[in-house]
Design a protein around this motif. Structure first.
Motif, PDB file in Angstrom:
ATOM      1  N   ALA A 188       1.147  -2.772  10.124  1.00 22.38           N
ATOM      2  CA  ALA A 188       0.869  -2.009   8.901  1.00 22.38           C
ATOM      3  C   ALA A 188       1.870  -2.366   7.811  1.00 22.38           C
ATOM      4  O   ALA A 188       1.499  -2.557   6.652  1.00 22.38           O
ATOM      5  CB  ALA A 188       0.910  -0.515   9.193  1.00 22.38           C
ATOM      6  N   GLY A 233       5.867   0.707   1.472  1.00 18.91           N
ATOM      7  CA  GLY A 233       5.147   0.787   2.738  1.00 18.91           C
ATOM      8  C   GLY A 233       3.845   1.521   2.543  1.00 18.91           C
ATOM      9  O   GLY A 233       3.382   1.703   1.420  1.00 18.91           O
ATOM     10  N   GLY A 234       3.245   1.956   3.646  1.00 22.49           N
ATOM     11  CA  GLY A 234       1.987   2.670   3.544  1.00 22.49           C
ATOM     12  C   GLY A 234       1.456   3.105   4.896  1.00 22.49           C
ATOM     13  O   GLY A 234       2.061   2.853   5.937  1.00 22.49           O
ATOM     14  N   LYS A 235       0.302   3.755   4.837  1.00 25.08           N
ATOM     15  CA  LYS A 235      -0.316   4.345   6.023  1.00 25.08           C
ATOM     16  C   LYS A 235      -0.765   3.291   7.025  1.00 25.08           C
ATOM     17  O   LYS A 235      -1.238   2.222   6.638  1.00 25.08           O
ATOM     18  CB  LYS A 235      -1.545   5.163   5.621  1.00 25.08           C
ATOM     19  N   GLU A 286       0.140  -6.428   0.269  1.00 30.24           N
ATOM     20  CA  GLU A 286      -0.716  -5.761  -0.723  1.00 30.24           C
ATOM     21  C   GLU A 286       0.066  -5.256  -1.927  1.00 30.24           C
ATOM     22  O   GLU A 286      -0.376  -5.384  -3.065  1.00 30.24           O
ATOM     23  CB  GLU A 286      -1.452  -4.574  -0.083  1.00 30.24           C
ATOM     24  N   GLU A 287       1.238  -4.654  -1.681  1.00 27.09           N
ATOM     25  CA  GLU A 287       2.007  -4.026  -2.760  1.00 27.09           C
ATOM     26  C   GLU A 287       2.927  -4.987  -3.495  1.00 27.09           C
ATOM     27  O   GLU A 287       3.072  -4.901  -4.714  1.00 27.09           O
ATOM     28  CB  GLU A 287       2.879  -2.885  -2.204  1.00 27.09           C
ATOM     29  N   GLU A 330      -3.396   1.874   9.540  1.00 23.73           N
ATOM     30  CA  GLU A 330      -4.842   1.919   9.725  1.00 23.73           C
ATOM     31  C   GLU A 330      -5.123   1.973  11.224  1.00 23.73           C
ATOM     32  O   GLU A 330      -4.247   1.669  12.043  1.00 23.73           O
ATOM     33  CB  GLU A 330      -5.498   0.694   9.074  1.00 23.73           C
ATOM     34  N   ARG A 366       1.090  -5.791   6.355  1.00 23.73           N
ATOM     35  CA  ARG A 366      -0.085  -5.720   5.477  1.00 23.73           C
ATOM     36  C   ARG A 366       0.262  -5.039   4.156  1.00 23.73           C
ATOM     37  O   ARG A 366      -0.076  -5.527   3.075  1.00 23.73           O
ATOM     38  CB  ARG A 366      -1.220  -4.960   6.190  1.00 23.73           C
ATOM     39  N   GLU A 367       0.928  -3.896   4.241  1.00 17.35           N
ATOM     40  CA  GLU A 367       1.245  -3.128   3.030  1.00 17.35           C
ATOM     41  C   GLU A 367       2.150  -3.909   2.071  1.00 17.35           C
ATOM     42  O   GLU A 367       1.969  -3.849   0.856  1.00 17.35           O
ATOM     43  CB  GLU A 367       1.913  -1.798   3.404  1.00 17.35           C
ATOM     44  N   VAL A 374       3.096   6.532   8.659  1.00 16.55           N
ATOM     45  CA  VAL A 374       3.366   5.632   7.541  1.00 16.55           C
ATOM     46  C   VAL A 374       4.467   4.654   7.956  1.00 16.55           C
ATOM     47  O   VAL A 374       5.513   5.067   8.468  1.00 16.55           O
ATOM     48  CB  VAL A 374       3.804   6.435   6.290  1.00 16.55           C
TER      49      VAL A 374
END
Length: 143
Positions: free
Chosen positions: A54, A42-44, A61-62, A46, A57-58, A11
């Motif tokens: 990542a 944040g996030g996983k 998106e968030e 890909e 991108r996160e 993550v």
């Protein structure tokens, strides 16, 4: 707890720090594990993504922001009941765009000691690192 080996989930975590040396925490949205807990966004990762890719991108998106350089900081393993997570913390000092809560989460700029609760277990070490860096006592909220 199962004795089977669990594969860590990687993550990317953004520790956004503003010009006033405050850091951004966001609440976990309804429908997610630990909904309502405060964390760094944040996030996983890909398949094929780097931590910085990542995180970039996160955060689009968030939060609807585009970050500048992500400065790798620390890596921490957290063993949650639902997942073994490898958190890649990056400090971020520059971003563009207006913050938009795209997952109906809440955001709060914080200093030590944090004023929001409850804090996600994976967030606590970061608060301790900040306290150590800043020579601050009583960094984590007790209660």
């Amino acid at each position: 707890m199962s004795s089977t080996e669990r594969t860590p989930v990687d993550v990317a975590v953004g520790v956004l720090i503003d010009v006033n040396d405050r850091f951004l925490l966001t609440s976990r949205p309804e429908g997610k594990v630990y909904a309502g807990y405060w964390e760094f966004p944040g996030g996983k990762l890909e398949a094929g993504e780097t931590v910085e890719q990542a995180l970039r991108r996160e955060l689009i998106e968030e939060l609807g922001i585009t970050i500048g350089h992500a400065h790798p900081w620390k890596i921490e393993m957290m063993d949650y009941p639902h997942a073994l997570v490898r958190l890649h913390f990056c400090k971020v000092y520059e971003w563009e765009g207006e913050f938009q809560m795209r997952e109906q989460q809440t955001m709060a700029w914080q200093t030590l000691p944090v004023q929001v609760t409850p804090v996600l277990p994976g967030t606590v070490p970061v608060l301790q690192w900040f306290a150590s860096e800043r020579g601050f006592q009583g960094a984590t909220h007790q209660g």
